[in-house]
Write a protein that holds these residues in place. Structure first.
Motif, PDB file in Angstrom:
ATOM      1  N   LEU B  50       0.832  -1.207   0.000  1.00 18.74           N
ATOM      2  CA  LEU B  50       0.000   0.000   0.000  1.00 18.74           C
ATOM      3  C   LEU B  50       0.866   1.257   0.000  1.00 18.74           C
ATOM      4  O   LEU B  50       0.559   2.235  -0.690  1.00 18.74           O
ATOM      5  CB  LEU B  50      -0.941   0.002   1.212  1.00 18.74           C
ATOM      6  CG  LEU B  50      -2.094  -0.998   1.140  1.00 18.74           C
ATOM      7  CD1 LEU B  50      -2.896  -0.977   2.419  1.00 18.74           C
ATOM      8  CD2 LEU B  50      -2.992  -0.696  -0.053  1.00 18.74           C
ATOM      9  N   ILE B  53       2.151   1.759  -3.473  1.00 10.77           N
ATOM     10  CA  ILE B  53       1.138   2.306  -4.377  1.00 10.77           C
ATOM     11  C   ILE B  53       0.974   3.802  -4.159  1.00 10.77           C
ATOM     12  O   ILE B  53       0.988   4.591  -5.106  1.00 10.77           O
ATOM     13  CB  ILE B  53      -0.218   1.594  -4.173  1.00 10.77           C
ATOM     14  CG1 ILE B  53      -0.108   0.146  -4.630  1.00 10.77           C
ATOM     15  CG2 ILE B  53      -1.322   2.300  -4.939  1.00 10.77           C
ATOM     16  CD1 ILE B  53      -1.331  -0.669  -4.366  1.00 10.77           C
ATOM     17  N   SER B  54       0.867   4.185  -2.887  1.00  7.04           N
ATOM     18  CA  SER B  54       0.615   5.617  -2.661  1.00  7.04           C
ATOM     19  C   SER B  54       1.849   6.449  -3.020  1.00  7.04           C
ATOM     20  O   SER B  54       1.726   7.573  -3.500  1.00  7.04           O
ATOM     21  CB  SER B  54       0.145   5.877  -1.230  1.00  7.04           C
ATOM     22  OG  SER B  54       1.168   5.607  -0.335  1.00  7.04           O
ATOM     23  N   GLN B  57       1.761   6.861  -6.717  1.00  7.42           N
ATOM     24  CA  GLN B  57       0.726   7.785  -7.124  1.00  7.42           C
ATOM     25  C   GLN B  57       1.130   9.227  -6.831  1.00  7.42           C
ATOM     26  O   GLN B  57       0.884  10.122  -7.632  1.00  7.42           O
ATOM     27  CB  GLN B  57      -0.588   7.453  -6.411  1.00  7.42           C
ATOM     28  CG  GLN B  57      -1.615   6.927  -7.391  1.00  7.42           C
ATOM     29  CD  GLN B  57      -2.604   6.003  -6.750  1.00  7.42           C
ATOM     30  OE1 GLN B  57      -2.667   5.878  -5.524  1.00  7.42           O
ATOM     31  NE2 GLN B  57      -3.402   5.346  -7.564  1.00  7.42           N
ATOM     32  N   GLU B  84       2.127   3.892 -14.307  1.00  4.20           N
ATOM     33  CA  GLU B  84       0.691   3.620 -14.222  1.00  4.20           C
ATOM     34  C   GLU B  84       0.391   2.135 -14.331  1.00  4.20           C
ATOM     35  O   GLU B  84      -0.435   1.605 -13.603  1.00  4.20           O
ATOM     36  CB  GLU B  84      -0.062   4.396 -15.299  1.00  4.20           C
ATOM     37  CG  GLU B  84      -0.409   5.785 -14.842  1.00  4.20           C
ATOM     38  CD  GLU B  84      -1.130   6.572 -15.901  1.00  4.20           C
ATOM     39  OE1 GLU B  84      -1.697   5.950 -16.811  1.00  4.20           O
ATOM     40  OE2 GLU B  84      -1.106   7.801 -15.831  1.00  4.20           O
ATOM     41  N   THR B  85       1.063   1.478 -15.262  1.00  2.00           N
ATOM     42  CA  THR B  85       0.874   0.033 -15.393  1.00  2.00           C
ATOM     43  C   THR B  85       1.245  -0.665 -14.100  1.00  2.00           C
ATOM     44  O   THR B  85       0.541  -1.556 -13.624  1.00  2.00           O
ATOM     45  CB  THR B  85       1.746  -0.517 -16.530  1.00  2.00           C
ATOM     46  OG1 THR B  85       1.698   0.386 -17.609  1.00  2.00           O
ATOM     47  CG2 THR B  85       1.267  -1.867 -16.976  1.00  2.00           C
ATOM     48  N   GLU B  88      -1.428  -0.167 -11.582  1.00  2.00           N
ATOM     49  CA  GLU B  88      -2.573  -1.020 -11.928  1.00  2.00           C
ATOM     50  C   GLU B  88      -2.341  -2.445 -11.466  1.00  2.00           C
ATOM     51  O   GLU B  88      -3.230  -3.088 -10.915  1.00  2.00           O
ATOM     52  CB  GLU B  88      -2.788  -1.024 -13.444  1.00  2.00           C
ATOM     53  CG  GLU B  88      -3.518   0.198 -13.951  1.00  2.00           C
ATOM     54  CD  GLU B  88      -4.967   0.191 -13.554  1.00  2.00           C
ATOM     55  OE1 GLU B  88      -5.688  -0.695 -14.032  1.00  2.00           O
ATOM     56  OE2 GLU B  88      -5.365   1.053 -12.754  1.00  2.00           O
ATOM     57  N   ARG B  89      -1.140  -2.929 -11.723  1.00  2.00           N
ATOM     58  CA  ARG B  89      -0.855  -4.330 -11.378  1.00  2.00           C
ATOM     59  C   ARG B  89      -0.859  -4.539  -9.872  1.00  2.00           C
ATOM     60  O   ARG B  89      -1.438  -5.499  -9.375  1.00  2.00           O
ATOM     61  CB  ARG B  89       0.490  -4.744 -11.967  1.00  2.00           C
ATOM     62  CG  ARG B  89       0.380  -4.915 -13.445  1.00  2.00           C
ATOM     63  CD  ARG B  89       1.646  -5.412 -14.037  1.00  2.00           C
ATOM     64  NE  ARG B  89       1.473  -5.543 -15.481  1.00  2.00           N
ATOM     65  CZ  ARG B  89       2.457  -5.621 -16.329  1.00  2.00           C
ATOM     66  NH1 ARG B  89       3.692  -5.595 -15.897  1.00  2.00           N
ATOM     67  NH2 ARG B  89       2.214  -5.736 -17.612  1.00  2.00           N
ATOM     68  N   CYS B  91      -2.393  -2.762  -7.704  1.00  2.00           N
ATOM     69  CA  CYS B  91      -3.775  -2.627  -7.253  1.00  2.00           C
ATOM     70  C   CYS B  91      -4.540  -3.918  -7.482  1.00  2.00           C
ATOM     71  O   CYS B  91      -5.292  -4.365  -6.629  1.00  2.00           O
ATOM     72  CB  CYS B  91      -4.492  -1.509  -8.007  1.00  2.00           C
ATOM     73  SG  CYS B  91      -4.101   0.102  -7.391  1.00  2.00           S
ATOM     74  N   TYR B  92      -4.317  -4.506  -8.651  1.00  2.00           N
ATOM     75  CA  TYR B  92      -5.021  -5.742  -8.975  1.00  2.00           C
ATOM     76  C   TYR B  92      -4.702  -6.825  -7.952  1.00  2.00           C
ATOM     77  O   TYR B  92      -5.596  -7.511  -7.448  1.00  2.00           O
ATOM     78  CB  TYR B  92      -4.635  -6.212 -10.371  1.00  2.00           C
ATOM     79  CG  TYR B  92      -5.058  -7.630 -10.655  1.00  2.00           C
ATOM     80  CD1 TYR B  92      -6.396  -7.928 -10.842  1.00  2.00           C
ATOM     81  CD2 TYR B  92      -4.130  -8.650 -10.701  1.00  2.00           C
ATOM     82  CE1 TYR B  92      -6.803  -9.218 -11.069  1.00  2.00           C
ATOM     83  CE2 TYR B  92      -4.526  -9.946 -10.935  1.00  2.00           C
ATOM     84  CZ  TYR B  92      -5.856 -10.225 -11.115  1.00  2.00           C
ATOM     85  OH  TYR B  92      -6.261 -11.509 -11.334  1.00  2.00           O
ATOM     86  N   VAL B  94      -3.568  -6.501  -4.856  1.00  2.00           N
ATOM     87  CA  VAL B  94      -4.145  -6.178  -3.550  1.00  2.00           C
ATOM     88  C   VAL B  94      -5.643  -6.452  -3.551  1.00  2.00           C
ATOM     89  O   VAL B  94      -6.188  -7.076  -2.638  1.00  2.00           O
ATOM     90  CB  VAL B  94      -3.879  -4.705  -3.206  1.00  2.00           C
ATOM     91  CG1 VAL B  94      -4.623  -4.306  -1.958  1.00  2.00           C
ATOM     92  CG2 VAL B  94      -2.400  -4.471  -3.015  1.00  2.00           C
ATOM     93  N   ARG B  95      -6.294  -6.031  -4.628  1.00  2.00           N
ATOM     94  CA  ARG B  95      -7.737  -6.187  -4.741  1.00  2.00           C
ATOM     95  C   ARG B  95      -8.123  -7.663  -4.687  1.00  2.00           C
ATOM     96  O   ARG B  95      -9.000  -8.081  -3.942  1.00  2.00           O
ATOM     97  CB  ARG B  95      -8.164  -5.594  -6.083  1.00  2.00           C
ATOM     98  CG  ARG B  95      -9.633  -5.487  -6.296  1.00  2.00           C
ATOM     99  CD  ARG B  95      -9.912  -5.137  -7.736  1.00  2.00           C
ATOM    100  NE  ARG B  95      -9.164  -3.968  -8.181  1.00  2.00           N
ATOM    101  CZ  ARG B  95      -8.792  -3.768  -9.442  1.00  2.00           C
ATOM    102  NH1 ARG B  95      -9.067  -4.651 -10.375  1.00  2.00           N
ATOM    103  NH2 ARG B  95      -8.135  -2.687  -9.783  1.00  2.00           N
TER     104      ARG B  95
END
Lengths: 222, 222
Positions: B50, B53-54, B57, B84-85, B88-89, B91-92, B94-95
């Motif tokens: 996390l 990711i932040s 970003q 960005e890719t 995305e990855r 995030c995917y 983690v999700r």
């Protein structure tokens, strides 16, 4: 036969497992089952009393009667439990479908609104997936559940603000994708400029920007 | 112990440190997806992911703000695209990880509420909150729909009497594909038989047998 109504309910539940919507709540069936349970409960009470009486007498002749009585009581209690399990299974399935739906970020359909129901996303991942919910098909408690669950989800998601938890469950490939507009909508603003949702037009956009619109059925990936 | 052993041991202890967030996250996600029951929450992996990711970003936002002077060069665009890719990855992953866990919590709600202890590492703080609220919502739904109308003896949701437990528990006898990642051979005993898991070997075994090795990280699910 005891349990027949419950069986109907289970068949109904089984039928709706793969539906993309939540079917009408079977108020009548559920009411009948509850009635049956209460009838059975009265039977069971009566049989227990009978049993006690027989035991007090406890003569040789009553032994067989006592056995018959026990058997009856046993079957009655089993039927009651089975009915309860069927009710729980039915309701759990509906709750699960509502939960599934809550992850999609689509508004439930309110009847009387003359808007066309949103078309189901064509993505293969959404087959057997609850994609529409008509509020009129739910009973009051279920509507409450849906509302509360959506709040719960929101509070859970807010602790992971960077990750869109209800996003696509397919692994990401390209960050930019081609999309076709399926129905008219307003203007959409993105980091890379804005575009207008006009039916049958096509755009090359960033996937994370339009994810929501795809789920809501405005866009289709091509 | 000769020098090779020492070197090898050193290399082993080194691997977890150097392996990047991605690999940890992928292992955690696949383990979670493939195991029939909930695994302890990968707190450190999640926190690092996390943060990563932040950070990424934030970097993107910064470069958009200050990057106007260089913003038009294609090199800059490529950079942003890669980042960005990457986001995305991550995030995917983690999700996927979090939603797999939630779906298990939904399925075995009462079981995990009973399992859960104050200091246990099985659930994250958010998940603890989620599972309690979810259970509360479900109970409310059942009560409102029918349980309040049936005899009190039938209103329990975690009834274990009558030879049938109402609590759904994960099936630890399910077979899983595992791969051994430790150099020390692991011996599993099945009845009178035993099998040895060698490094990089792939085996199909019952989940219950390898559970402790998965938690140690000696074995991964595939």
């Amino acid at each position: 036969m005891y349990g027949d109504i419950a069986n109907k309910l289970i068949l109904e539940a089984k039928r709706s497992v793969n539906l993309s919507e939540v079917p009408l709540y079977q108020t009548e069936l559920v009411k009948d089952i509850i009635k049956e349970i209460n009838d059975l409960n009265r039977d069971a009470d009566y049989l227990t009393e009978e049993q006690q009486l027989l035991q007090q007498e406890s003569q040789d002749g009553t032994e067989e009667e006592s056995k018959i009585n026990q058997c009856q009581l046993f079957v009655t209690i089993l039927s009651m439990r089975r009915n309860k399990r069927c009710l729980l299974a039915y309701e759990k399935l509906r709750a699960d479908k509502l939960v599934e739906f809550s992850w999609l970020n689509v508004d439930p359909i309110v009847e009387g609104n003359d808007k066309q129901p949103t078309s189901v996303p064509v993505d293969p991942i959404y087959t057997n997936y609850t994609t529409q919910v008509a509020l009129d098909n739910l009973n009051h408690a279920e509507q409450e559940f849906l509302k509360n669950y959506q709040e719960l989800l929101l509070s859970y998601k807010s602790s992971f603000s960077d990750v869109d938890l209800s996003g696509d469950l397919n692994p990401p490939t390209n960050i930019f994708i081609d999309v076709r507009v399926l129905k008219d909508g307003g203007e959409v603003q993105t980091e890379y400029g804005s575009f207008n949702l006009i039916k049958d037009s096509q755009f090359y956009v960033r996937k994370s920007d339009v994810e929501r619109l795809i789920q809501q059925g405005y866009l289709e990936e091509i | 112990m000769n020098i090779d052993d020492i070197l090898q041991e050193f290399e082993e202890s080194e691997t977890p440190v150097t392996s990047n967030i991605h690999n940890n996250l992928i292992t955690a996600m696949i383990n979670e997806r493939m195991s029939p029951e909930l695994l302890p929450f990968a707190q450190t992996t999640m926190t690092t992911a996390l943060t990563a990711i932040s950070n990424q970003q934030q970097y993107l936002i910064d470069s958009h703000e200050y990057g106007d002077s260089v913003g038009s060069t294609s090199e800059f665009k490529l950079n942003t695209m890669i980042i960005e890719t990457e986001i995305e990855r991550l995030c995917y992953l983690v999700r996927m990880y979090l939603r797999t866990r939630l779906s298990k919590l939904d399925k075995f709600t009462i079981y995990y509420i009973n399992e859960e202890q104050e200091d246990s590492k099985l659930l994250s703080a958010e998940e603890k909150e989620y599972i309690h609220k979810y259970a509360h919502l479900l109970t409310q739904l059942y009560n409102n729909c029918f349980l309040k109308k049936v005899p009190p003896s039938l209103t329990l949701l975690d009834d274990t009497s009558g030879g049938q437990s109402m609590i759904t528990t994960p099936d630890t006898n399910q077979h899983v594909f595992v791969k051994s990642v430790t150099s020390k051979p692991i011996t599993l005993f099945i009845d009178n038989d035993d099998i040895e898991l060698k490094r990089d070997g792939i085996y199909v075994v019952k989940y219950g047998l390898v559970k402790q090795y998965i938690e140690l990280g000696d074995v991964i699910l595939i």
